[in-house]
Design an enzyme around this catalytic site. Structure first.
Site, mmCIF file in Angstrom:
data_model
loop_
_atom_site.group_PDB
_atom_site.id
_atom_site.type_symbol
_atom_site.label_atom_id
_atom_site.label_comp_id
_atom_site.label_asym_id
_atom_site.label_seq_id
_atom_site.Cartn_x
_atom_site.Cartn_y
_atom_site.Cartn_z
ATOM 1 N N GLN A 192 72.689 105.031 -2.602
ATOM 2 C CA GLN A 192 71.880 104.553 -3.930
ATOM 3 C C GLN A 192 71.465 103.184 -3.659
ATOM 4 O O GLN A 192 71.351 102.836 -2.742
ATOM 5 C CB GLN A 192 72.243 104.933 -5.117
ATOM 6 C CG GLN A 192 72.207 106.442 -5.536
ATOM 7 C CD GLN A 192 73.642 107.202 -4.955
ATOM 8 O OE1 GLN A 192 74.711 106.628 -5.024
ATOM 9 N NE2 GLN A 192 73.263 108.422 -4.149
ATOM 10 N N GLY B 179 70.905 110.735 0.677
ATOM 11 C CA GLY B 179 70.535 111.151 2.019
ATOM 12 C C GLY B 179 70.161 110.190 2.901
ATOM 13 O O GLY B 179 69.375 109.232 2.562
ATOM 14 N N HIS B 180 70.620 109.981 3.987
ATOM 15 C CA HIS B 180 70.441 108.766 4.905
ATOM 16 C C HIS B 180 70.068 109.451 6.201
ATOM 17 O O HIS B 180 70.879 110.005 6.958
ATOM 18 C CB HIS B 180 72.002 108.057 5.368
ATOM 19 C CG HIS B 180 72.491 107.933 3.981
ATOM 20 N ND1 HIS B 180 73.815 106.938 3.574
ATOM 21 C CD2 HIS B 180 71.764 107.506 2.654
ATOM 22 C CE1 HIS B 180 74.008 106.661 2.416
ATOM 23 N NE2 HIS B 180 72.967 106.821 1.850
ATOM 24 N N ASP C 193 67.210 104.816 -0.834
ATOM 25 C CA ASP C 193 66.445 105.180 0.273
ATOM 26 C C ASP C 193 65.837 103.742 0.884
ATOM 27 O O ASP C 193 64.625 103.930 1.415
ATOM 28 C CB ASP C 193 65.086 106.190 -0.212
ATOM 29 C CG ASP C 193 65.609 107.232 -0.721
ATOM 30 O OD1 ASP C 193 66.664 107.841 -0.367
ATOM 31 O OD2 ASP C 193 65.124 107.857 -1.784
ATOM 32 N N LYS D 117 69.460 102.196 4.445
ATOM 33 C CA LYS D 117 70.900 101.864 4.602
ATOM 34 C C LYS D 117 71.484 102.557 5.867
ATOM 35 O O LYS D 117 72.330 101.875 6.579
ATOM 36 C CB LYS D 117 71.587 102.011 3.310
ATOM 37 C CG LYS D 117 71.056 101.559 1.949
ATOM 38 C CD LYS D 117 71.939 102.015 0.802
ATOM 39 C CE LYS D 117 71.701 103.418 0.473
ATOM 40 N NZ LYS D 117 70.294 103.610 0.160
HETATM 41 P P1 GDP Z 1 68.849 105.519 2.920
HETATM 42 O O1 GDP Z 1 69.190 106.616 2.045
HETATM 43 O O2 GDP Z 1 68.876 103.987 2.284
HETATM 44 O O3 GDP Z 1 69.835 105.861 4.208
HETATM 45 O O4 GDP Z 1 67.286 105.673 3.526
HETATM 46 P P2 GDP Z 1 66.556 107.078 3.692
HETATM 47 O O5 GDP Z 1 67.144 107.646 5.034
HETATM 48 O O6 GDP Z 1 66.725 108.152 2.737
HETATM 49 O O7 GDP Z 1 65.200 106.610 3.735
HETATM 50 C C1 GDP Z 1 64.796 105.921 4.727
HETATM 51 C C2 GDP Z 1 63.560 106.813 5.478
HETATM 52 O O8 GDP Z 1 62.822 105.666 6.393
HETATM 53 C C3 GDP Z 1 64.228 107.304 6.465
HETATM 54 O O9 GDP Z 1 63.426 108.359 6.836
HETATM 55 C C4 GDP Z 1 64.348 106.399 7.865
HETATM 56 O O10 GDP Z 1 64.065 107.124 9.125
HETATM 57 C C5 GDP Z 1 62.913 105.845 7.655
HETATM 58 N N1 GDP Z 1 63.055 104.406 7.978
HETATM 59 C C6 GDP Z 1 63.970 103.412 8.084
HETATM 60 N N2 GDP Z 1 63.741 102.356 8.541
HETATM 61 C C7 GDP Z 1 62.190 102.420 8.722
HETATM 62 C C8 GDP Z 1 61.539 101.343 9.431
HETATM 63 O O11 GDP Z 1 61.773 100.331 9.743
HETATM 64 N N3 GDP Z 1 59.953 101.843 9.498
HETATM 65 C C9 GDP Z 1 59.921 103.314 9.239
HETATM 66 N N4 GDP Z 1 58.626 103.796 9.460
HETATM 67 N N5 GDP Z 1 60.767 104.047 8.572
HETATM 68 C C10 GDP Z 1 62.005 103.525 8.451
HETATM 69 P P1 IMO Z 2 70.382 107.179 -1.034
HETATM 70 O O1 IMO Z 2 71.907 107.017 -0.810
HETATM 71 C C1 IMO Z 2 67.256 107.658 -4.063
HETATM 72 C C2 IMO Z 2 68.228 109.314 -8.071
HETATM 73 C C3 IMO Z 2 67.901 110.453 -8.579
HETATM 74 C C4 IMO Z 2 67.822 110.282 -9.957
HETATM 75 C C5 IMO Z 2 69.016 109.528 -10.327
HETATM 76 C C6 IMO Z 2 70.064 110.282 -10.677
HETATM 77 O O2 IMO Z 2 69.927 108.138 -0.242
HETATM 78 O O3 IMO Z 2 69.652 106.094 -1.281
HETATM 79 P P2 IMO Z 2 72.098 111.801 -9.599
HETATM 80 O O4 IMO Z 2 71.748 113.139 -8.667
HETATM 81 O O5 IMO Z 2 72.547 110.807 -8.670
HETATM 82 O O6 IMO Z 2 72.930 111.897 -10.863
HETATM 83 O O7 IMO Z 2 70.560 111.348 -9.949
HETATM 84 O O8 IMO Z 2 69.415 108.763 -9.002
HETATM 85 N N1 IMO Z 2 68.903 109.112 -6.755
HETATM 86 C C7 IMO Z 2 68.738 108.755 -5.515
HETATM 87 N N2 IMO Z 2 67.428 107.881 -5.386
HETATM 88 N N3 IMO Z 2 68.147 107.531 -3.122
HETATM 89 C C8 IMO Z 2 69.258 108.130 -3.632
HETATM 90 O O9 IMO Z 2 70.546 107.885 -2.639
HETATM 91 C C9 IMO Z 2 69.684 108.788 -4.517
HETATM 92 N N4 IMO Z 2 70.638 109.207 -5.325
HETATM 93 C C10 IMO Z 2 70.540 109.423 -6.498
HETATM 94 O O10 IMO Z 2 66.705 110.871 -7.837
HETATM 95 O O11 IMO Z 2 66.650 109.574 -10.438
HETATM 96 MG MG MG Z 3 68.070 108.095 1.044
#
Ligand code: GDP
Ligand code: IMO
Ligand code: MG
Length: 437
Positions: free
Chosen positions: A226, A40-41, A13, A16
């Site tokens: 991840q 979840g991106h 999270d 990416k």
């Molecule tokens: P990923 O899994 O690495 O793609 O990241 P996620 O999408 O799960 O989580 C990142 C969250 O932060 C998302 O809700 C993005 O919209 C948000 N986000 C990304 N970059 C920024 C930033 O620079 N500032 C803020 N406030 N939110 C951001």
């Molecule tokens: P993105 O791509 C954050 C965590 C789960 C749990 C562990 C194992 O959005 O960054 P799993 O279902 O993969 O067997 O769970 O890994 N986990 C993540 N945490 N971002 C993710 O993906 C994750 N994918 C799995 O919360 O702790």
């Molecule tokens: Mg994510």
């Protein structure tokens, strides 16, 4: 034109998806190389929010072809749902835009049941998985029981695989997990025949496509899911996911050699978060952690769970830089730090009264590690409209400089908000490859 690998350097999270979307503008291919719909991106374009799980974040740009490589685990129902939700916003996921490696392992209903039941049985010692069947599907791949995408196209062969797998999983659910859920081989077989019809036009030879793109000097982006500390081999085991999340796995999964990689980008939050259980040395369970969660909207995209929050962990990021061979770090969510009078950087670890250089191997030891902090001045100015390094308040620049210095890695960019426009790319290497803003 380069092959660039984008990976998370913390516990996932990091943002990416947002950075992959940004880099996709000039890209020809965007290839997701591991994980499944546990990821979840979130990408926000002109205020419109899209949450991608399996389909590469490059799909939001009109031109790049998006691929799922061999090392991905794919839940067909989740993929169909995602394709439909993209169609609702007028993004057609056609076989011209999207391809799936024949080698991908399918996540089937019994994988999800096993994942969920195991979590229930672990009670106090839960990993906190996403319950999407990720671990059980990867297990089948390693034990050579998996039903892969390419297996769907020979009915006789598929029938044998389904009968064998369903019998085995039903037995395991009943006798080992003592669970009443049982699956019908007929139902699963019929469902898979439908899946075969739907996805046949999408199946492709990803390794060959990547090879051709590299030879044609195209711009290829590999999208990780991840983060390094959730890597099955190098993360905080057993509180990890079930795949290798580090950059080298892009080569394994994409079916190409490591010499073709030009640049590895590490996506890194300006602080730390973690979803699910497991050690987290710089976690802040007090008011500052709550502020980071509220301001940073730190709730999981996939499960909605509140993310655990804490300060930047220099040693953990240093480890990730080493594991991935990171060329530069993109620091996301810098805006979330606005308003703190003092910011903390976890710069070293102490275990049993002694300073240690790296995370210990055993999670029992990692739990006992005490993070040591250095405090630096915060800033109060709203930075969400900043578009150049020079426009940042001096304290925010000093924060980036200090992170770069203590981690020992170049800062390749930063972001000041969730929207596509709020990304500032500094990495001169990347900027020279492509017409990136
Ligand atoms: P990923 O899994 O690495 O793609 O990241 P996620 O999408 O799960 O989580 C990142 C969250 O932060 C998302 O809700 C993005 O919209 C948000 N986000 C990304 N970059 C920024 C930033 O620079 N500032 C803020 N406030 N939110 C951001
Ligand atoms: P993105 O791509 C954050 C965590 C789960 C749990 C562990 C194992 O959005 O960054 P799993 O279902 O993969 O067997 O769970 O890994 N986990 C993540 N945490 N971002 C993710 O993906 C994750 N994918 C799995 O919360 O702790
Ligand atoms: Mg994510």
């Amino acid at each position: 034109m380069p092959v660039v690998i984008v990976v998370g350097v913390q516990w996932g999270d990091e943002g990416k998806g947002k950075i992959v979307d940004y880099l996709t503008e000039p890209a020809n291919l965007v290839v997701r190389f591991q994980g499944g719909n546990n990821a979840g991106h979130t990408v926000i374009v002109e205020g419109q929010k899209t949450a991608l799980k399996l389909i590469p974040s490059g799909i939001l740009r009109p031109t790049a072809r998006c691929l799922l490589a061999a090392g991905v685990v794919l839940d067909p129902h989740a993929l169909l749902e995602e394709m439909k939700s993209l169609e609702d916003i007028d993004i057609k996921v056609t076989p011209e835009r999207f391809g799936i490696a024949g080698e991908v392992t399918l996540i089937l209903p019994y994988h999800k049941a096993i994942d969920g039941e195991r979590e229930n049985l672990r009670a106090g010692g839960r990993i906190g998985t996403t319950r999407k069947g990720i671990g059980p599907a990867y297990e089948d791949s390693v034990s050579r029981d998996a039903i892969r995408m390419a297996d769907l196209f020979d009915e006789k062969h598929l029938r044998v695989l389904v009968e064998r797998n369903v019998a085995k999983k039903n037995k395991y659910l009943k006798s080992v997990l003592e669970c009443d859920v049982q699956f019908s081989p007929d139902e699963i077989f019929d469902e898979l025949l439908e899946v075969a019809k739907t996805f046949k036009p999408y199946v492709t030879n990803v390794s060959s496509e990547v090879d051709k793109a590299i030879k044609a000097d195209e711009f290829v982006v590999f999208e990780g899911a991840q983060g390094a500390l959730l890597d099955i081999s190098h993360g905080t085991y057993p509180f990890v996911t079930s795949s290798n999340t580090v950059a080298a796995y892009a080569c394994v999964s994409g079916g190409f050699g490591p010499k073709a990689v030009d640049r590895v980008l590490g996506i890194c939050k300006a602080y730390s978060t973690r979803v699910g259980s497991g050690p987290f040395p710089t976690e802040d369970t007090g008011a500052d952690g709550d502020t980071l969660r509220d301001v940073g909207k730190e709730f999981g995209t996939v499960t909605g769970r509140p993310r655990r929050c804490g300060w930047f962990d220099v040693k953990a990021v240093q480890r990730a830089v080493r594991l991935n061979g990171i060329d530069s770090l993109i620091i996301t969510k810098l805006d979330v730090l606005t308003g703190f009078s003092k910011l903390k950087l976890g710069t070293s670890y102490v275990l049993d009264g002694k300073k240690i250089e790296d995370l210990p191997v055993s999670h029992l030891d990692i739990e006992r590690v005490e993070a040591q902090y250095e405090e630096i001045d915060g800033w109060q100015e709203d930075i969400t409209a900043v578009r150049t390094l020079e426009e940042l308040p001096s304290a925010a620049r000093a924060f980036l400089d200090r992170v770069s210095e203590v981690v020992g890695c170049e800062i390749g960019g930063f972001s000041v908000g969730p929207d596509r426009e709020q990304t500032i790319l500094l990495d001169a290497g990347l900027r020279s490859y492509a017409a990136l803003k």
